[in-house]
Design a protein around this motif. Structure first.
Motif, PDB file in Angstrom:
ATOM      1  N   SER A  48       0.987  -1.349   0.189  1.00 57.55           N
ATOM      2  CA  SER A  48       0.126  -0.234   0.212  1.00 57.55           C
ATOM      3  C   SER A  48       0.610   1.796  -0.151  1.00 57.55           C
ATOM      4  CB  SER A  48      -1.117  -0.174   1.193  1.00 57.55           C
ATOM      5  OG  SER A  48      -0.017   0.231   2.265  1.00 57.55           O
ATOM      6  N   PRO A  49       0.342   1.964  -0.868  1.00 60.24           N
ATOM      7  CA  PRO A  49       1.361   3.892  -0.521  1.00 60.24           C
ATOM      8  C   PRO A  49       0.944   3.854   0.474  1.00 60.24           C
ATOM      9  CG  PRO A  49      -0.258   3.154  -2.772  1.00 60.24           C
ATOM     10  CD  PRO A  49      -0.957   2.094  -1.356  1.00 60.24           C
ATOM     11  N   GLY A  50       2.769   4.277   1.059  1.00 54.67           N
ATOM     12  CA  GLY A  50       2.919   4.769   2.487  1.00 54.67           C
ATOM     13  C   GLY A  50       2.905   3.765   3.334  1.00 54.67           C
ATOM     14  N   GLY A  51       3.006   2.224   3.255  1.00 56.27           N
ATOM     15  CA  GLY A  51       3.065   1.608   4.126  1.00 56.27           C
ATOM     16  C   GLY A  51       2.465   2.269   5.531  1.00 56.27           C
ATOM     17  N   TYR A  52       4.005   1.543   6.895  1.00 58.78           N
ATOM     18  CA  TYR A  52       3.348   2.647   7.665  1.00 58.78           C
ATOM     19  C   TYR A  52       2.936   3.380   8.443  1.00 58.78           C
ATOM     20  CZ  TYR A  52       5.017  -2.652  10.069  1.00 58.78           C
ATOM     21  OH  TYR A  52       4.940  -3.792  10.009  1.00 58.78           O
ATOM     22  N   ILE A  53       2.916   4.261   7.719  1.00 55.85           N
ATOM     23  CA  ILE A  53       2.323   5.423   7.589  1.00 55.85           C
ATOM     24  C   ILE A  53       0.921   5.597   7.790  1.00 55.85           C
ATOM     25  CG2 ILE A  53       2.044   7.881   6.492  1.00 55.85           C
ATOM     26  CD1 ILE A  53       4.693   7.899   7.809  1.00 55.85           C
ATOM     27  N   TRP A  54       0.664   4.881   7.166  1.00 53.36           N
ATOM     28  CA  TRP A  54      -1.410   4.560   7.656  1.00 53.36           C
ATOM     29  C   TRP A  54      -1.590   4.202   8.921  1.00 53.36           C
ATOM     30  CZ3 TRP A  54      -3.946   7.475   5.057  1.00 53.36           C
ATOM     31  CH2 TRP A  54      -4.175   7.628   4.116  1.00 53.36           C
ATOM     32  N   ALA A  55      -1.106   3.192   9.591  1.00 56.45           N
ATOM     33  CA  ALA A  55      -0.707   2.850  11.388  1.00 56.45           C
ATOM     34  C   ALA A  55      -0.582   3.457  11.972  1.00 56.45           C
ATOM     35  CB  ALA A  55       0.939   1.503  11.735  1.00 56.45           C
ATOM     36  N   LEU A  56       0.122   5.229  11.572  1.00 62.64           N
ATOM     37  CA  LEU A  56       0.093   5.701  12.357  1.00 62.64           C
ATOM     38  C   LEU A  56      -1.232   6.927  11.681  1.00 62.64           C
ATOM     39  CD1 LEU A  56       3.725   6.984  12.914  1.00 62.64           C
ATOM     40  CD2 LEU A  56       2.889   6.695  14.063  1.00 62.64           C
ATOM     41  N   LEU A  57      -0.902   7.287  10.486  1.00 64.06           N
ATOM     42  CA  LEU A  57      -2.245   7.929  10.324  1.00 64.06           C
ATOM     43  C   LEU A  57      -4.126   7.948  10.851  1.00 64.06           C
ATOM     44  CD1 LEU A  57      -1.908   9.583   6.840  1.00 64.06           C
ATOM     45  CD2 LEU A  57      -1.442  11.065   8.744  1.00 64.06           C
ATOM     46  N   GLU A  58      -3.855   6.651  11.070  1.00 64.81           N
ATOM     47  CA  GLU A  58      -5.749   6.165  11.590  1.00 64.81           C
ATOM     48  C   GLU A  58      -5.567   6.495  12.723  1.00 64.81           C
ATOM     49  OE1 GLU A  58      -7.916   2.189  11.736  1.00 64.81           O
ATOM     50  OE2 GLU A  58      -6.097   1.833  11.463  1.00 64.81           O
ATOM     51  N   PRO A  59      -5.253   6.067  13.952  1.00 72.19           N
ATOM     52  CA  PRO A  59      -4.974   6.714  14.909  1.00 72.19           C
ATOM     53  C   PRO A  59      -4.996   8.028  15.465  1.00 72.19           C
ATOM     54  CG  PRO A  59      -2.848   5.603  15.179  1.00 72.19           C
ATOM     55  CD  PRO A  59      -3.763   5.661  14.002  1.00 72.19           C
ATOM     56  N   ILE A  60      -4.173   8.754  14.930  1.00 69.12           N
ATOM     57  CA  ILE A  60      -4.241  10.295  14.889  1.00 69.12           C
ATOM     58  C   ILE A  60      -5.315  10.758  14.282  1.00 69.12           C
ATOM     59  CG2 ILE A  60      -2.743  12.150  13.265  1.00 69.12           C
ATOM     60  CD1 ILE A  60      -0.896  10.870  14.001  1.00 69.12           C
ATOM     61  N   GLY A  61      -5.976  10.202  13.739  1.00 66.45           N
ATOM     62  CA  GLY A  61      -7.648  10.959  13.049  1.00 66.45           C
ATOM     63  C   GLY A  61      -8.029  10.892  13.629  1.00 66.45           C
ATOM     64  N   MET A  62      -8.424   9.500  14.587  1.00 62.11           N
ATOM     65  CA  MET A  62      -9.578   9.399  15.242  1.00 62.11           C
ATOM     66  C   MET A  62      -9.164  10.878  16.574  1.00 62.11           C
ATOM     67  SD  MET A  62     -11.935   7.957  16.189  1.00 62.11           S
ATOM     68  CE  MET A  62     -13.025   6.588  15.052  1.00 62.11           C
ATOM     69  N   ILE A  63      -8.301  10.094  16.896  1.00 59.90           N
ATOM     70  CA  ILE A  63      -7.533  11.264  18.019  1.00 59.90           C
ATOM     71  C   ILE A  63      -8.181  12.762  17.848  1.00 59.90           C
ATOM     72  CG2 ILE A  63      -6.112  11.934  20.211  1.00 59.90           C
ATOM     73  CD1 ILE A  63      -4.893   8.963  19.570  1.00 59.90           C
ATOM     74  N   VAL A  64      -7.832  13.188  16.860  1.00 60.35           N
ATOM     75  CA  VAL A  64      -7.277  14.238  16.245  1.00 60.35           C
ATOM     76  C   VAL A  64      -9.270  14.372  16.290  1.00 60.35           C
ATOM     77  CG1 VAL A  64      -7.383  16.088  14.940  1.00 60.35           C
ATOM     78  CG2 VAL A  64      -5.766  14.840  15.082  1.00 60.35           C
ATOM     79  N   LEU A  65     -10.087  13.596  15.686  1.00 62.72           N
ATOM     80  CA  LEU A  65     -11.613  14.115  15.495  1.00 62.72           C
ATOM     81  C   LEU A  65     -12.416  14.229  16.476  1.00 62.72           C
ATOM     82  CD1 LEU A  65     -14.209  14.141  13.391  1.00 62.72           C
ATOM     83  CD2 LEU A  65     -13.957  11.022  13.035  1.00 62.72           C
ATOM     84  N   LEU A  66     -11.512  13.203  18.050  1.00 58.56           N
ATOM     85  CA  LEU A  66     -12.691  13.059  19.475  1.00 58.56           C
ATOM     86  C   LEU A  66     -12.156  14.462  19.853  1.00 58.56           C
ATOM     87  CD1 LEU A  66     -11.887   9.497  20.121  1.00 58.56           C
ATOM     88  CD2 LEU A  66     -14.115  10.083  19.546  1.00 58.56           C
ATOM     89  N   SER A  67     -10.976  15.111  19.599  1.00 64.48           N
ATOM     90  CA  SER A  67     -10.880  16.014  20.719  1.00 64.48           C
ATOM     91  C   SER A  67     -11.541  17.613  19.835  1.00 64.48           C
ATOM     92  CB  SER A  67      -9.656  16.237  20.459  1.00 64.48           C
ATOM     93  OG  SER A  67      -9.013  14.917  21.118  1.00 64.48           O
ATOM     94  N   LEU A  68     -11.051  17.638  19.038  1.00 66.90           N
ATOM     95  CA  LEU A  68     -11.894  19.008  18.481  1.00 66.90           C
ATOM     96  C   LEU A  68     -13.490  18.845  17.993  1.00 66.90           C
ATOM     97  CD1 LEU A  68      -9.824  19.056  14.715  1.00 66.90           C
ATOM     98  CD2 LEU A  68      -9.900  20.328  16.608  1.00 66.90           C
ATOM     99  N   GLY A  69     -14.095  17.356  18.415  1.00 66.52           N
ATOM    100  CA  GLY A  69     -15.367  17.635  18.353  1.00 66.52           C
ATOM    101  C   GLY A  69     -16.385  17.860  19.785  1.00 66.52           C
ATOM    102  N   PHE A  70     -15.304  16.853  20.474  1.00 60.16           N
ATOM    103  CA  PHE A  70     -15.410  17.112  22.014  1.00 60.16           C
ATOM    104  C   PHE A  70     -15.173  18.660  22.827  1.00 60.16           C
ATOM    105  CE2 PHE A  70     -16.419  13.088  21.944  1.00 60.16           C
ATOM    106  CZ  PHE A  70     -18.471  12.758  22.331  1.00 60.16           C
ATOM    107  N   SER A  71     -14.089  19.531  22.644  1.00 58.94           N
ATOM    108  CA  SER A  71     -14.186  21.044  22.546  1.00 58.94           C
ATOM    109  C   SER A  71     -14.948  21.752  22.374  1.00 58.94           C
ATOM    110  CB  SER A  71     -12.466  21.261  22.151  1.00 58.94           C
ATOM    111  OG  SER A  71     -12.351  21.117  21.282  1.00 58.94           O
ATOM    112  N   LEU A  72     -15.565  21.637  21.059  1.00 59.05           N
ATOM    113  CA  LEU A  72     -16.491  22.360  21.256  1.00 59.05           C
ATOM    114  C   LEU A  72     -17.877  22.202  21.516  1.00 59.05           C
ATOM    115  CD1 LEU A  72     -16.588  21.860  16.917  1.00 59.05           C
ATOM    116  CD2 LEU A  72     -15.343  23.430  18.360  1.00 59.05           C
TER     117      LEU A  72
END
Length: 278
Positions: A48-72
């Motif tokens: 897959s393009p990016g390889g192990y980068i996706w293993a980092l991006l997936e949890p980063i996306g979820m954590i950022v989404l939760l943080s932004l949503g509930f900080s509002l």
């Protein structure tokens, strides 16, 4: 030849060579598991393009989404003053359970072609996926939590005992669920879809978003039987020194995890050939 002749006294006598011992089974198993891990790394992340980068991006996306949503919606999280750290400490350890249960549950299907070779057993296929997924999860957690602690101004006093315990207990739960799922999926492939749909709301009931103490009394009495609620509480105990959850039971989570592992191993040992021949 004299009657008193002894082969040890004759300098021309060459003793027979001892037969070569076969290689130790443990060494052969280790090589097999290592080869399976390398194969999976190449097939899952190498293609897959990016390889192990996706293993980092997936949890980063979820954590950022939760943080932004509930900080509002909220001024501060339930613990501390950082939404990013609060949701990272809950999500990263929780995510081990669905990841492990998924990869272990599909272990025989993924390696079915290789299991036709006598040198590869069903236990090798399962062990390889468990080790690779656990190493990936722990590495991703270390990188993200270290980056958050460096970038976010949060007064954290780490207690590594509860953190390590949370990861070990969650891994046992995920491995146990995956082993049982592996046996069930072997006979009923539709179970893979049923399990995926049934566990989607699990994050809401596992203390990732709301800690146990902030729930209504009825929900507290009900969700205390969810072992993942104990795991996320234990994880946050290691990051927030003022947080001391009273509901956590190491024994309860350990018994459930080990019981699932024992059940899954018994089922796979008994039915692995029937599953592979289907």
């Amino acid at each position: 030849m004299p009657a008193s002749w002894c082969p040890l006294s004759d300098s021309s006598f060459t003793p027979p060579l001892a037969p070569l011992k076969p290689p130790r089974r443990s060494a052969g198993r280790l090589r097999t598991i290592t080869a399976l891990i390398l194969r999976e790394m190449a097939s899952v992340y190498g293609k897959s393009p990016g390889g192990y980068i996706w293993a980092l991006l997936e949890p980063i996306g979820m954590i950022v989404l939760l943080s932004l949503g509930f900080s509002l919606l909220l001024r501060t999280p339930s613990l501390g003053n950082s939404f990013i750290l609060f949701y990272a400490t809950g999500y990263l350890v929780y995510n081990i359970f669905p990841k492990q249960s998924q990869v272990v549950g599909n272990a025989l299907t993924f390696s079915k072609a290789l299991l036709t070779y006598p040198a590869v057993s069903w236990l090798d296929a399962v062990a390889g996926r468990i080790i690779l997924n656990m190493l990936t999860s722990v590495t991703v957690s270390y990188i993200l939590l270290a980056a958050i602690l460096v970038l976010v101004d949060s007064r954290v006093v780490l207690s590594f005992g509860p953190i390590f315990q949370a990861y070990i207990l969650c891994a046992l739960l995920g491995i146990g669920a995956g082993l049982v799922n592996c046996a069930i999926i072997g006979f009923f492939p539709v179970w893979r879809t049923i399990w995926s749909v049934a566990t989607r709301p699990l994050m809401l009931a596992s203390g990732v978003i709301v800690i146990h103490e902030d729930l209504p009394p009825f929900a507290q009495s009900l969700l205390v039987y969810n072992p993942l609620m104990h795991v996320t509480g234990l994880m946050r105990e290691g990051f927030y020194p003022m947080y001391a959850p009273q509901y956590i039971s190491h024994t309860y989570v350990l018994v459930i995890g080990l019981s699932l592992i024992a059940l899954g191993l018994m089922l796979l040992r008994r039915f692995n050939q029937e599953i592979l021949n289907r």
